[in-house]
Structures are given as C-alpha cells and as structure tokens.
Design a protein around this motif. Sequence first.
Motif, PDB file in Angstrom:
ATOM      1  N   THR A 154     -25.739 -19.207 -14.534  1.00 24.54           N
ATOM      2  CA  THR A 154     -24.288 -19.007 -14.520  1.00 24.54           C
ATOM      3  C   THR A 154     -23.806 -18.428 -15.854  1.00 24.54           C
ATOM      4  O   THR A 154     -24.558 -18.302 -16.809  1.00 24.54           O
ATOM      5  CB  THR A 154     -23.572 -20.337 -14.236  1.00 24.54           C
ATOM      6  N   GLY A 155     -22.531 -18.083 -15.911  1.00 25.75           N
ATOM      7  CA  GLY A 155     -21.973 -17.382 -17.063  1.00 25.75           C
ATOM      8  C   GLY A 155     -21.777 -18.251 -18.293  1.00 25.75           C
ATOM      9  O   GLY A 155     -21.552 -19.459 -18.211  1.00 25.75           O
ATOM     10  N   ILE A 156     -21.831 -17.595 -19.449  1.00 27.32           N
ATOM     11  CA  ILE A 156     -21.667 -18.255 -20.748  1.00 27.32           C
ATOM     12  C   ILE A 156     -20.180 -18.366 -21.093  1.00 27.32           C
ATOM     13  O   ILE A 156     -19.314 -17.837 -20.383  1.00 27.32           O
ATOM     14  CB  ILE A 156     -22.454 -17.476 -21.828  1.00 27.32           C
ATOM     15  N   ALA A 157     -19.870 -19.030 -22.186  1.00 32.32           N
ATOM     16  CA  ALA A 157     -18.488 -19.384 -22.525  1.00 32.32           C
ATOM     17  C   ALA A 157     -17.556 -18.186 -22.601  1.00 32.32           C
ATOM     18  O   ALA A 157     -16.457 -18.209 -22.031  1.00 32.32           O
ATOM     19  CB  ALA A 157     -18.452 -20.170 -23.832  1.00 32.32           C
ATOM     20  N   TRP A 158     -17.958 -17.128 -23.328  1.00 32.13           N
ATOM     21  CA  TRP A 158     -17.003 -16.023 -23.461  1.00 32.13           C
ATOM     22  C   TRP A 158     -16.737 -15.349 -22.119  1.00 32.13           C
ATOM     23  O   TRP A 158     -15.639 -14.840 -21.893  1.00 32.13           O
ATOM     24  CB  TRP A 158     -17.454 -15.011 -24.514  1.00 32.13           C
ATOM     25  N   VAL A 159     -17.714 -15.379 -21.217  1.00 31.62           N
ATOM     26  CA  VAL A 159     -17.501 -14.801 -19.888  1.00 31.62           C
ATOM     27  C   VAL A 159     -16.483 -15.636 -19.116  1.00 31.62           C
ATOM     28  O   VAL A 159     -15.543 -15.091 -18.518  1.00 31.62           O
ATOM     29  CB  VAL A 159     -18.832 -14.713 -19.118  1.00 31.62           C
ATOM     30  N   ALA A 160     -16.649 -16.951 -19.131  1.00 34.14           N
ATOM     31  CA  ALA A 160     -15.697 -17.823 -18.444  1.00 34.14           C
ATOM     32  C   ALA A 160     -14.288 -17.650 -19.009  1.00 34.14           C
ATOM     33  O   ALA A 160     -13.298 -17.636 -18.260  1.00 34.14           O
ATOM     34  CB  ALA A 160     -16.140 -19.278 -18.559  1.00 34.14           C
ATOM     35  N   GLU A 161     -14.183 -17.495 -20.325  1.00 33.20           N
ATOM     36  CA  GLU A 161     -12.875 -17.294 -20.950  1.00 33.20           C
ATOM     37  C   GLU A 161     -12.260 -15.970 -20.506  1.00 33.20           C
ATOM     38  O   GLU A 161     -11.049 -15.890 -20.232  1.00 33.20           O
ATOM     39  CB  GLU A 161     -13.006 -17.326 -22.458  1.00 33.20           C
ATOM     40  N   LEU A 162     -13.065 -14.930 -20.436  1.00 34.25           N
ATOM     41  CA  LEU A 162     -12.547 -13.621 -20.037  1.00 34.25           C
ATOM     42  C   LEU A 162     -12.149 -13.617 -18.559  1.00 34.25           C
ATOM     43  O   LEU A 162     -11.168 -12.963 -18.186  1.00 34.25           O
ATOM     44  CB  LEU A 162     -13.582 -12.525 -20.328  1.00 34.25           C
ATOM     45  N   VAL A 163     -12.881 -14.351 -17.736  1.00 35.59           N
ATOM     46  CA  VAL A 163     -12.485 -14.497 -16.333  1.00 35.59           C
ATOM     47  C   VAL A 163     -11.109 -15.149 -16.252  1.00 35.59           C
ATOM     48  O   VAL A 163     -10.231 -14.716 -15.486  1.00 35.59           O
ATOM     49  CB  VAL A 163     -13.533 -15.327 -15.558  1.00 35.59           C
ATOM     50  N   ARG A 164     -10.891 -16.188 -17.058  1.00 37.74           N
ATOM     51  CA  ARG A 164      -9.589 -16.862 -17.057  1.00 37.74           C
ATOM     52  C   ARG A 164      -8.489 -15.920 -17.531  1.00 37.74           C
ATOM     53  O   ARG A 164      -7.406 -15.840 -16.929  1.00 37.74           O
ATOM     54  CB  ARG A 164      -9.632 -18.101 -17.954  1.00 37.74           C
ATOM     55  N   ILE A 165      -8.745 -15.198 -18.615  1.00 40.14           N
ATOM     56  CA  ILE A 165      -7.761 -14.247 -19.138  1.00 40.14           C
ATOM     57  C   ILE A 165      -7.424 -13.201 -18.089  1.00 40.14           C
ATOM     58  O   ILE A 165      -6.267 -12.762 -17.950  1.00 40.14           O
ATOM     59  CB  ILE A 165      -8.298 -13.593 -20.423  1.00 40.14           C
ATOM     60  N   ALA A 166      -8.435 -12.799 -17.309  1.00 37.94           N
ATOM     61  CA  ALA A 166      -8.235 -11.754 -16.297  1.00 37.94           C
ATOM     62  C   ALA A 166      -7.568 -12.270 -15.033  1.00 37.94           C
ATOM     63  O   ALA A 166      -7.252 -11.487 -14.135  1.00 37.94           O
ATOM     64  CB  ALA A 166      -9.588 -11.129 -15.945  1.00 37.94           C
ATOM     65  N   GLY A 167      -7.362 -13.589 -14.939  1.00 34.35           N
ATOM     66  CA  GLY A 167      -6.615 -14.126 -13.808  1.00 34.35           C
ATOM     67  C   GLY A 167      -7.404 -14.964 -12.835  1.00 34.35           C
ATOM     68  O   GLY A 167      -6.891 -15.332 -11.774  1.00 34.35           O
ATOM     69  N   GLY A 168      -8.654 -15.295 -13.167  1.00 34.86           N
ATOM     70  CA  GLY A 168      -9.474 -16.108 -12.280  1.00 34.86           C
ATOM     71  C   GLY A 168      -9.886 -17.420 -12.920  1.00 34.86           C
ATOM     72  O   GLY A 168      -9.558 -17.702 -14.072  1.00 34.86           O
ATOM     73  N   ASP A 169     -10.617 -18.222 -12.155  1.00 33.74           N
ATOM     74  CA  ASP A 169     -11.122 -19.502 -12.656  1.00 33.74           C
ATOM     75  C   ASP A 169     -12.618 -19.581 -12.398  1.00 33.74           C
ATOM     76  O   ASP A 169     -13.052 -19.542 -11.240  1.00 33.74           O
ATOM     77  CB  ASP A 169     -10.405 -20.671 -11.969  1.00 33.74           C
ATOM     78  N   ASP A 170     -13.384 -19.692 -13.458  1.00 35.83           N
ATOM     79  CA  ASP A 170     -14.833 -19.821 -13.349  1.00 35.83           C
ATOM     80  C   ASP A 170     -15.163 -21.126 -12.635  1.00 35.83           C
ATOM     81  O   ASP A 170     -14.607 -22.183 -12.977  1.00 35.83           O
ATOM     82  CB  ASP A 170     -15.441 -19.801 -14.758  1.00 35.83           C
ATOM     83  N   ILE A 171     -16.077 -21.077 -11.650  1.00 32.21           N
ATOM     84  CA  ILE A 171     -16.340 -22.284 -10.863  1.00 32.21           C
ATOM     85  C   ILE A 171     -17.301 -23.250 -11.550  1.00 32.21           C
ATOM     86  O   ILE A 171     -17.486 -24.369 -11.078  1.00 32.21           O
ATOM     87  CB  ILE A 171     -16.866 -21.938  -9.447  1.00 32.21           C
ATOM     88  N   PHE A 172     -17.903 -22.825 -12.662  1.00 31.83           N
ATOM     89  CA  PHE A 172     -18.788 -23.721 -13.397  1.00 31.83           C
ATOM     90  C   PHE A 172     -18.351 -23.843 -14.863  1.00 31.83           C
ATOM     91  O   PHE A 172     -19.122 -23.539 -15.787  1.00 31.83           O
ATOM     92  CB  PHE A 172     -20.234 -23.223 -13.333  1.00 31.83           C
ATOM     93  N   PRO A 173     -17.134 -24.330 -15.098  1.00 34.75           N
ATOM     94  CA  PRO A 173     -16.652 -24.431 -16.493  1.00 34.75           C
ATOM     95  C   PRO A 173     -17.496 -25.365 -17.334  1.00 34.75           C
ATOM     96  O   PRO A 173     -17.656 -25.142 -18.544  1.00 34.75           O
ATOM     97  CB  PRO A 173     -15.218 -24.958 -16.335  1.00 34.75           C
ATOM     98  N   GLU A 174     -18.058 -26.402 -16.707  1.00 31.92           N
ATOM     99  CA  GLU A 174     -18.866 -27.352 -17.472  1.00 31.92           C
ATOM    100  C   GLU A 174     -20.177 -26.718 -17.931  1.00 31.92           C
ATOM    101  O   GLU A 174     -20.705 -27.047 -19.007  1.00 31.92           O
ATOM    102  CB  GLU A 174     -19.138 -28.627 -16.658  1.00 31.92           C
ATOM    103  N   LEU A 175     -20.711 -25.771 -17.164  1.00 28.22           N
ATOM    104  CA  LEU A 175     -21.948 -25.099 -17.555  1.00 28.22           C
ATOM    105  C   LEU A 175     -21.685 -23.993 -18.568  1.00 28.22           C
ATOM    106  O   LEU A 175     -22.529 -23.718 -19.422  1.00 28.22           O
ATOM    107  CB  LEU A 175     -22.653 -24.527 -16.320  1.00 28.22           C
ATOM    108  N   SER A 176     -20.539 -23.359 -18.485  1.00 28.51           N
ATOM    109  CA  SER A 176     -20.237 -22.262 -19.413  1.00 28.51           C
ATOM    110  C   SER A 176     -20.232 -22.739 -20.861  1.00 28.51           C
ATOM    111  O   SER A 176     -20.460 -21.950 -21.780  1.00 28.51           O
ATOM    112  CB  SER A 176     -18.893 -21.612 -19.073  1.00 28.51           C
ATOM    113  N   ALA A 177     -19.976 -24.029 -21.061  1.00 33.60           N
ATOM    114  CA  ALA A 177     -19.953 -24.584 -22.419  1.00 33.60           C
ATOM    115  C   ALA A 177     -21.351 -24.717 -23.010  1.00 33.60           C
ATOM    116  O   ALA A 177     -21.496 -24.963 -24.213  1.00 33.60           O
ATOM    117  CB  ALA A 177     -19.262 -25.947 -22.413  1.00 33.60           C
ATOM    118  N   GLU A 178     -22.390 -24.562 -22.175  1.00 33.44           N
ATOM    119  CA  GLU A 178     -23.765 -24.676 -22.656  1.00 33.44           C
ATOM    120  C   GLU A 178     -24.186 -23.356 -23.316  1.00 33.44           C
ATOM    121  O   GLU A 178     -24.182 -22.315 -22.678  1.00 33.44           O
ATOM    122  CB  GLU A 178     -24.714 -24.995 -21.495  1.00 33.44           C
ATOM    123  N   PRO A 179     -24.577 -23.377 -24.589  1.00 33.61           N
ATOM    124  CA  PRO A 179     -24.899 -22.131 -25.286  1.00 33.61           C
ATOM    125  C   PRO A 179     -26.203 -21.473 -24.847  1.00 33.61           C
ATOM    126  O   PRO A 179     -26.347 -20.260 -24.940  1.00 33.61           O
ATOM    127  CB  PRO A 179     -24.978 -22.560 -26.757  1.00 33.61           C
TER     128      PRO A 179
END
Length: 267
Positions: A154-179
């Motif tokens: 799954t996607g990394i933190a900056w990807v999840a953040e950019l998805v949010r900025i672009a208007g969506g919600d990453d479905i694995f926010p807890e995993l995106s925090a893993e470096p």
Amino acid sequence: MTRGPRRIVCLTEEPTEVLYGLGEQDRIVGISGFTVRPARARREKPKVSAFTSAKIDRILDLRPDFVVGFSDIQADIAATLVRHGVEVWIANHRSVDGILDYIRRLGALVGAAARADAWAGELARGLEAIERESAALPARPRVYFEEWDEPLITGIAWVAELVRIAGGDDIFPELSAEPLAKARILADGGPVIARAPDIILGSWCGKKFRPDAVAARPGWDAIPAVRERELHEIRSPLILQPGPAAVTDGVQAIAAIIRRWAETRRG
C-alpha cells in the motif's frame, strides 16, 4: 564566490530535480540511472547508481565533495562512501511537509536558501489551491493506492497525504504511517475488498500498472472501483519519489482522476 559543495553525486532522482529547479545543475557530476526528471539530466550527467546499488569506483573517480541519497535502503552505499572519505547526506523524509523542507535544506546547502524557500512556498500554495478546489467537490472517494503487486504493498505517507489534498481518503491510513515498504505489505487482497475503494490507483515501481490484472483478482469484482472501472495508473516517477514531482504533477494527476469521479456524482 561559489558556496557549498561543487561536485555533487545524486543517488536518487529528487536531489537532481531540486538542483535543476534551483538552477544549480552545474554542481551535479553524477546521477541515478532511474532519473527521468528533468529529461535533460539523463543526457547531461553520467549515471552512477541504481537505488540499492552504486558504482562506487565510478563515483570516486568523479571526485565528489558531497553525495545525496535517500532512506535507510541506501545506508550501505553511504557507509562505503563515508569510509572513502566522502561527505554523504541521506535524507529520510516521508511526508509532504518533509518534501518541502527537503527542498529548503538542499537549497541552503548549495547557497540558494532564498530561492529554495521561495520555491517551497510556491509549491505549498499550489497544494493549498488544490485542496481548496477538492473541498468543493460533491463527494469524496475511498482510494486504494497500490505501490506494488507481488506482494501487495500500500501507499506511503506522502502519497496518502496527497490523496487527501486531492479530495480522496486513503483506505489504509494506518499503514501509510509505516516508513518501510515491508510494513505495508498485505497478506492477501481481503482487506482491500473489505474497505471497498471507489478508486484504485496503481504505481508499480519499474513496471507498467495492469488494470485488467488487478480487476481479475479473486473477489475483486465486488469492489466499487472494479465494477465502475476506476482503475488508474499514476506513473511512478510522478509519485514514488519524495521530491518536486510528487507535489506538482503527481498530486495534479490524482486530483484530475478524483475530480472526474466526483463530477459523475453531482446532483
């Protein structure tokens, strides 16, 4: 008078893109073989590294006074160069704020602090504009970002953040925090099916995303994104490196996909 290092080797793409963006490309004497941005860098600079390996002898022949890399994955390369007396900076940022700060720090190291700060500010304002526009959309999609397919990563933190900025919600926010990528591996596709993304974004580093192969996975026909054929590729050079590309072309590509999805739900 020239300030800062004069012979820089960039082990990944983002420092190359930053230095070119600041007009400091003449300092670069070697780049990563994976570099595609800017395109001219591939024509102008010798390629001396991959991501997990490097041509140490070739780098030393270039007589660098500074080497820039990224993440613990390049720790062994860095250690070898340090033992040869080379100054090495391994950045380890994994967030949008980290990307902007990275531009400022690298700019300061080459005596271009004011230009770097101005550029980072411009990029931040661009992200704010995208976020304002996305806030006005009639719906927010659930988004699954897949960084690799075998195994599923799954996607990394900056990807999840950019998805949010672009208007969506990453479905694995807890995993995106893993470096580390190994901490973002899914054992199977069950969690994706359960979280029912409206959009699937694929960016398989080093190979082309295959929407049909994704859609054909067992049980994935139940996912809204698969039913509605909302499977899209974000080219890896645009999103998988924590540099200028991700916060410009990368987020814009994501925003365009989300905008089209949301507009079909207006009214």
